[in-house]
Motif scaffolding. Sequence first.
Motif, PDB file in Angstrom:
ATOM      1  N   GLU A 133       5.633 -45.646  25.385  1.00 12.01           N
ATOM      2  CA  GLU A 133       5.584 -45.766  23.924  1.00 12.01           C
ATOM      3  C   GLU A 133       5.299 -47.210  23.505  1.00 12.01           C
ATOM      4  N   TRP A 134       5.969 -48.175  24.152  1.00 12.91           N
ATOM      5  CA  TRP A 134       5.791 -49.581  23.788  1.00 12.91           C
ATOM      6  C   TRP A 134       4.385 -50.077  24.132  1.00 12.91           C
ATOM      7  N   LEU A 135       3.851 -49.628  25.245  1.00 13.19           N
ATOM      8  CA  LEU A 135       2.504 -50.045  25.655  1.00 13.19           C
ATOM      9  C   LEU A 135       1.435 -49.597  24.660  1.00 13.19           C
ATOM     10  N   LYS A 136       1.722 -48.559  23.884  1.00 14.05           N
ATOM     11  CA  LYS A 136       0.776 -48.088  22.876  1.00 14.05           C
ATOM     12  C   LYS A 136       0.790 -48.955  21.615  1.00 14.05           C
ATOM     13  N   SER A 137       1.825 -49.772  21.465  1.00 16.52           N
ATOM     14  CA  SER A 137       1.986 -50.583  20.251  1.00 16.52           C
ATOM     15  C   SER A 137       1.139 -51.847  20.325  1.00 16.52           C
ATOM     16  N   ASP A 138       0.982 -52.517  19.185  1.00 17.64           N
ATOM     17  CA  ASP A 138       0.257 -53.788  19.161  1.00 17.64           C
ATOM     18  C   ASP A 138       0.923 -54.809  20.075  1.00 17.64           C
ATOM     19  N   ALA A 139       2.252 -54.816  20.073  1.00 24.78           N
ATOM     20  CA  ALA A 139       2.992 -55.782  20.894  1.00 24.78           C
ATOM     21  C   ALA A 139       2.758 -55.558  22.381  1.00 24.78           C
ATOM     22  N   GLY A 140       2.491 -54.290  22.767  1.00 26.68           N
ATOM     23  CA  GLY A 140       2.354 -53.972  24.187  1.00 26.68           C
ATOM     24  C   GLY A 140       0.937 -53.879  24.698  1.00 26.68           C
ATOM     25  N   LYS A 141      -0.042 -54.209  23.847  1.00 26.33           N
ATOM     26  CA  LYS A 141      -1.445 -53.969  24.227  1.00 26.33           C
ATOM     27  C   LYS A 141      -1.935 -54.813  25.399  1.00 26.33           C
ATOM     28  N   ASP A 142      -1.275 -55.952  25.659  1.00 30.34           N
ATOM     29  CA  ASP A 142      -1.703 -56.821  26.765  1.00 30.34           C
ATOM     30  C   ASP A 142      -0.895 -56.598  28.038  1.00 30.34           C
ATOM     31  N   PHE A 143      -0.144 -55.487  28.063  1.00 30.27           N
ATOM     32  CA  PHE A 143       0.721 -55.196  29.203  1.00 30.27           C
ATOM     33  C   PHE A 143       0.371 -53.819  29.763  1.00 30.27           C
ATOM     34  N   GLU A 144       0.847 -53.549  30.990  1.00 29.26           N
ATOM     35  CA  GLU A 144       0.523 -52.273  31.635  1.00 29.26           C
ATOM     36  C   GLU A 144       1.583 -51.925  32.671  1.00 29.26           C
ATOM     37  N   PHE A 145       1.560 -50.662  33.098  1.00 25.66           N
ATOM     38  CA  PHE A 145       2.429 -50.245  34.195  1.00 25.66           C
ATOM     39  C   PHE A 145       1.981 -50.934  35.480  1.00 25.66           C
ATOM     40  N   LYS A 146       2.957 -51.279  36.297  1.00 21.49           N
ATOM     41  CA  LYS A 146       2.683 -51.883  37.591  1.00 21.49           C
ATOM     42  C   LYS A 146       3.363 -51.057  38.685  1.00 21.49           C
ATOM     43  N   GLY A 147       2.554 -50.538  39.600  1.00 24.76           N
ATOM     44  CA  GLY A 147       3.106 -49.754  40.698  1.00 24.76           C
ATOM     45  C   GLY A 147       3.563 -48.374  40.266  1.00 24.76           C
ATOM     46  N   ASP A 148       4.017 -47.604  41.212  1.00 25.83           N
ATOM     47  CA  ASP A 148       4.547 -46.263  40.952  1.00 25.83           C
ATOM     48  C   ASP A 148       5.995 -46.363  40.454  1.00 25.83           C
ATOM     49  N   PRO A 149       6.511 -45.272  39.866  1.00 27.65           N
ATOM     50  CA  PRO A 149       7.934 -45.286  39.507  1.00 27.65           C
ATOM     51  C   PRO A 149       8.807 -45.587  40.727  1.00 27.65           C
ATOM     52  N   VAL A 150       9.834 -46.385  40.517  1.00 30.05           N
ATOM     53  CA  VAL A 150      10.736 -46.724  41.624  1.00 30.05           C
ATOM     54  C   VAL A 150      11.843 -45.686  41.767  1.00 30.05           C
ATOM     55  N   PHE A 151      12.017 -44.863  40.741  1.00 29.89           N
ATOM     56  CA  PHE A 151      13.017 -43.796  40.756  1.00 29.89           C
ATOM     57  C   PHE A 151      12.518 -42.721  39.803  1.00 29.89           C
ATOM     58  N   ASP A 152      12.450 -41.462  40.265  1.00 30.41           N
ATOM     59  CA  ASP A 152      11.803 -40.444  39.440  1.00 30.41           C
ATOM     60  C   ASP A 152      12.624 -39.175  39.246  1.00 30.41           C
ATOM     61  N   ASN A 153      13.934 -39.263  39.439  1.00 31.28           N
ATOM     62  CA  ASN A 153      14.762 -38.071  39.269  1.00 31.28           C
ATOM     63  C   ASN A 153      16.026 -38.385  38.469  1.00 31.28           C
ATOM     64  N   ASP A 154      15.831 -39.104  37.384  1.00 31.97           N
ATOM     65  CA  ASP A 154      16.933 -39.519  36.525  1.00 31.97           C
ATOM     66  C   ASP A 154      17.158 -38.436  35.472  1.00 31.97           C
ATOM     67  N   LYS A 155      18.252 -37.699  35.587  1.00 33.84           N
ATOM     68  CA  LYS A 155      18.529 -36.571  34.705  1.00 33.84           C
ATOM     69  C   LYS A 155      19.248 -37.044  33.430  1.00 33.84           C
TER      70      LYS A 155
END
Length: 250
Positions: free
Chosen positions: A187-209
């Motif tokens: 959500e933040w990456l879609k904002s003006d504030a986040g436009k110069d940033f991106e995801f780095k690498g795969d998720p480090v944990f993917d089963n957080d309930k």
Amino acid sequence: MMNYKKILLAAAATLAFGSSAFAAEKLRIGTEGAYPPFNLIDASGQVVGFDVEIAQALCAKMKAECTVVTSDWDGIIPALNAKKFDFLAASMSITEERKQAVDFTDPYYTNKLQFIAPKSSDFKTDEASLKGKVIGAQRATIAGTWLEDNLGKVVDIKLYDTQENAYLDLSSGRLDGVLADTFVNWEWLKSDAGKDFEFKGDPVFDNDKIAIAVRKGDPLRERLNEALKEIVADGTYKKINDKYFPFSIY
């Protein structure tokens, strides 16, 4: 002679009793109000977001009238146990530590943890590359705990009272990266504030309930679970999901 005044009073009392007997149950939803798109305060001062809409849909199934109460994240479980509200819908992860203080419903979505950093940076997520980096996360979250448990001796960890403050320091260059929930980062990456940033690498944990919390032993838990099954089955959940995300997070 018949006493019409007494009859009228008796009828009024019966009507009053009847209306109170069928009055909707009133419940209070607790949330943080500072974690978009899950819970936030909009320009009009209303508390909105995915968590809030799911909670309100559950209330509708339970035929309860619900209002929303906000609380700082650090004190949100004590506030629930102090009866400031009746159940907590705030994107809270199920953990063994929290289960000592509250009961959780069935999960209503599954979270992942993922790093974000400037697009221009050569930010890699292996331990050797992260050594000496300054990484931010929100305090008392799975992300903060994961950093402390897995990279506490490798990176300089900065913890923040809100997720927004972590993003502010990332934007200003005071952090090399942030670890947070994938969907909140998205959500933040879609904002003006986040436009110069991106995801780095795969998720480090993917089963957080993620689940709703209630006070220990509260029978409201089972009612919420039944209501959750109903909103999933009748398409209400999907409708809310699709309003916020172009993919399923259930």
